[in-house]
Design a protein around this motif. Structure first.
Motif, short mmCIF file in Angstrom:
data_model
loop_
_atom_site.label_atom_id
_atom_site.label_comp_id
_atom_site.label_asym_id
_atom_site.label_seq_id
_atom_site.Cartn_x
_atom_site.Cartn_y
_atom_site.Cartn_z
N LEU A 213 0.85 -1.19 0.00
CA LEU A 213 0.00 0.00 0.00
C LEU A 213 0.88 1.24 0.00
O LEU A 213 1.79 1.36 0.83
CB LEU A 213 -0.90 0.01 1.24
CG LEU A 213 -1.75 1.28 1.46
CD1 LEU A 213 -2.79 1.43 0.35
CD2 LEU A 213 -2.43 1.26 2.82
N HIS A 215 0.95 5.69 -0.44
CA HIS A 215 0.10 6.87 -0.26
C HIS A 215 0.86 8.11 -0.71
O HIS A 215 1.96 8.40 -0.24
CB HIS A 215 -0.26 7.01 1.23
CG HIS A 215 -1.08 8.23 1.54
ND1 HIS A 215 -2.34 8.44 1.02
CD2 HIS A 215 -0.80 9.32 2.32
CE1 HIS A 215 -2.82 9.59 1.47
NE2 HIS A 215 -1.90 10.15 2.25
N LEU A 238 -1.48 -1.35 -3.98
CA LEU A 238 -2.71 -0.61 -3.73
C LEU A 238 -2.33 0.84 -3.54
O LEU A 238 -1.50 1.17 -2.69
CB LEU A 238 -3.43 -1.15 -2.49
CG LEU A 238 -3.81 -2.64 -2.49
CD1 LEU A 238 -4.63 -2.96 -1.25
CD2 LEU A 238 -4.56 -3.02 -3.75
N THR A 240 -3.56 4.79 -2.89
CA THR A 240 -4.64 5.70 -2.49
C THR A 240 -4.76 6.83 -3.51
O THR A 240 -3.78 7.22 -4.15
CB THR A 240 -4.38 6.30 -1.10
OG1 THR A 240 -3.14 7.02 -1.13
CG2 THR A 240 -4.32 5.22 -0.04
N GLU A 241 -5.96 7.37 -3.58
CA GLU A 241 -6.21 8.46 -4.53
C GLU A 241 -5.38 9.69 -4.20
O GLU A 241 -4.86 10.37 -5.07
CB GLU A 241 -7.69 8.81 -4.53
CG GLU A 241 -8.06 9.93 -5.49
CD GLU A 241 -9.50 10.37 -5.33
OE1 GLU A 241 -9.96 11.20 -6.15
OE2 GLU A 241 -10.17 9.90 -4.40
N LYS A 263 -4.02 -1.20 -8.02
CA LYS A 263 -5.42 -0.97 -7.72
C LYS A 263 -5.55 0.38 -7.04
O LYS A 263 -4.87 0.65 -6.05
CB LYS A 263 -5.95 -2.08 -6.80
CG LYS A 263 -7.43 -1.98 -6.44
CD LYS A 263 -7.81 -3.14 -5.54
CE LYS A 263 -9.29 -3.11 -5.17
NZ LYS A 263 -9.65 -4.25 -4.28
N LEU A 265 -7.42 3.14 -4.81
CA LEU A 265 -8.40 3.20 -3.72
C LEU A 265 -8.80 4.64 -3.44
O LEU A 265 -7.97 5.54 -3.54
CB LEU A 265 -7.80 2.62 -2.43
CG LEU A 265 -7.19 1.22 -2.45
CD1 LEU A 265 -6.61 0.91 -1.08
CD2 LEU A 265 -8.24 0.19 -2.83
N ASP A 267 -9.43 7.35 -0.59
CA ASP A 267 -8.68 7.48 0.67
C ASP A 267 -9.41 6.84 1.85
O ASP A 267 -8.77 6.32 2.77
CB ASP A 267 -8.40 8.95 0.97
CG ASP A 267 -7.45 9.57 -0.04
OD1 ASP A 267 -6.68 8.81 -0.65
OD2 ASP A 267 -7.49 10.80 -0.23
N ALA A 269 -11.00 4.17 1.94
CA ALA A 269 -11.09 2.71 1.83
C ALA A 269 -9.84 2.01 2.36
O ALA A 269 -9.67 0.81 2.14
CB ALA A 269 -11.32 2.31 0.37
N VAL A 270 -8.97 2.75 3.06
CA VAL A 270 -7.72 2.15 3.54
C VAL A 270 -7.99 1.03 4.53
O VAL A 270 -7.47 -0.09 4.40
CB VAL A 270 -6.82 3.23 4.17
CG1 VAL A 270 -5.66 2.59 4.92
CG2 VAL A 270 -6.28 4.17 3.09
N TYR A 272 -10.69 -0.67 5.00
CA TYR A 272 -11.44 -1.71 4.30
C TYR A 272 -10.51 -2.66 3.54
O TYR A 272 -10.75 -3.87 3.47
CB TYR A 272 -12.43 -1.06 3.34
CG TYR A 272 -13.18 -2.00 2.44
CD1 TYR A 272 -14.31 -2.68 2.90
CD2 TYR A 272 -12.76 -2.22 1.13
CE1 TYR A 272 -14.99 -3.56 2.06
CE2 TYR A 272 -13.42 -3.09 0.30
CZ TYR A 272 -14.54 -3.76 0.77
OH TYR A 272 -15.22 -4.63 -0.07
N SER A 273 -9.42 -2.10 2.98
CA SER A 273 -8.52 -2.87 2.12
C SER A 273 -7.27 -3.38 2.85
O SER A 273 -6.47 -4.11 2.24
CB SER A 273 -8.08 -2.02 0.92
OG SER A 273 -9.19 -1.53 0.20
#
Length: 389
Positions: A213, A215, A238, A240-241, A263, A265, A267, A269-270, A272-273
């Motif tokens: 992930l 960011h 993953l 983040t936007e 993928k 995401l 922001d 939805a962190v 959640y994912s």
């Protein structure tokens, strides 16, 4: 604790040196310095040799020469903007902005290259004049953007690295200037290569089949992922936007060009994912004395979620971003505001949070990948002391 911070140790050492100097009998040179015989030169410059443990007999003469060559602030400014000829004035800010046009060059590295150019183009005749000119150029760059942590830290570390040399006490000014330029170019090379070094160090932590992930847009993080892709590692990202500037879109586009599965995401939805994630990898605007980081808004909440779900939180940051700062909370930082467009009109009575960055405390970080090595957050303070001593 605060009394173990790098700033506290450095300030304490400075105070001990001052106390030791006051307890010794004053020599003719130190007596003259105490009386501040040169009113136009600050006591900082008149006592600067004490910081290097050497007081040369011609030091005050150099200070006087610097004053004679820089009768007022306008003259000093002229030297800072001096050039090779009358019609060719050198401006450190213009030089900095020219380097900034290179998209792959970090802001701090652009500043370091601009400061190296100050030494090359300087018309100074003494070390005192050159140091005053270099210090003024550094201050000009730092004032260009007072909210940039990496810019300020880069300038400060450059000044420490370049001026921390015995060349300052050489009688031959030409040799001394050459030595300063040599150190400036060496520091410039180290800073430029930092990103590549970090990318190589991070490869031991990126394994086949992992999900990472990220960011925000970070050049050093992108370099680490690019290196992993070039090494034929199979991993997924993953991203983040990164609202409101949507910097995550830029990262996802770059990764797509490398054929890395990515993928995107929103922001929110962190959490959640996070079950899908094996590690979090972020960059940093600045690394502070506690070992925490200041980075794009949202980094702190990602770190909180990662900690709660036992996911490692890695930070990739160059050593020129190590700053003498010790924030205690989110509001204990100079504000860095940005415009936010919600796409619809916002009533004037509604307050909008426009802060561009947040502070992540060290207890939420696992490791820092730096050009000094892979560090735990607790080691950062020791490395910072070495950088600024």
């Amino acid at each position: 604790m605060w009394y173990r911070s790098a700033s506290f140790i450095l300030d304490k050492q400075e105070q001990q040196r001052k106390d030791a100097a006051e307890s010794r009998p004053l020599s003719p040179v130190s007596t003259a310095m105490t009386e501040n015989p040169i009113a136009n030169v600050s006591m900082y410059y008149q006592t600067r040799a004490a910081h290097h443990g050497v007081v040369t007999s011609d030091w005050l003469a150099q200070a006087q020469a610097a004053v004679a060559g820089n009768a007022d602030d306008a003259a000093v400014e002229k030297n800072t903007s001096g050039g090779e000829g009358k019609g060719n004035k050198f401006s450190v800010v213009d030089e900095f902005n020219n380097w900034r046009k290179q998209p792959e060059l970090a802001e701090a590295v652009a500043a370091i290259r601009a400061l190296a150019s100050v030494i090359r183009s300087s018309q100074a005749k003494t070390m005192m004049e050159l140091e005053i000119e270099l210090k003024k150029a550094s201050d000009s760059l730092k004032s260009w953007d007072t909210t940039s942590i990496s810019l300020t830290a880069g300038c400060d570390i450059f000044m420490r690295y370049v001026t921390r040399t015995s060349a300052l006490d050489r009688e031959d000014f030409g040799s001394a200037k050459s030595r300063l330029l040599e150190r400036a170019e060496k520091f410039e090379e180290i800073s430029y290569k930092a990103r590549r070094i970090i990318a190589m160090l991070s490869q031991d932590f990126i394994f086949d089949g992992c999900t990472i992930l990220v960011h925000g847009f970070s050049r050093v993080v992108l370099e680490a992922l690019r290196t992993a892709a070039e090494n034929k590692k199979l991993f997924r990202v993953l991203c983040t936007e990164g609202r409101p500037d949507r910097s995550g879109l830029r990262v996802s586009n770059e990764l797509a060009k490398l054929d890395v599965p990515v993928k995107l995401l929103i922001d929110s939805a962190v959490a959640y994912s996070m079950d899908e994630v094996d590690m979090v990898l972020v960059g940093a605007d600045g690394v502070v004395e506690s070992g925490g980081i200041i980075n794009m808004m949202g980094t702190y909440q990602i770190a909180l979620v990662a900690k709660a779900m036992n996911k490692p939180m890695y930070v990739a940051a160059e050593s020129y971003k190590f700053a003498r700062l010790y924030p205690l909370d989110q509001k204990d930082m100079a504000p860095a505001l940005r415009p936010i467009d919600f796409g619809v009109p916002i009533p004037s009575k509604v307050e909008v949070e426009r802060s561009a960055r947040d502070y992540t405390p060290p207890q939420y970080l696992t490791l820092l990948f730096t050009d000094l090595g892979v560090l735990t957050p607790s080691v950062v303070s020791d490395e910072l002391i070495q950088l600024y001593l």
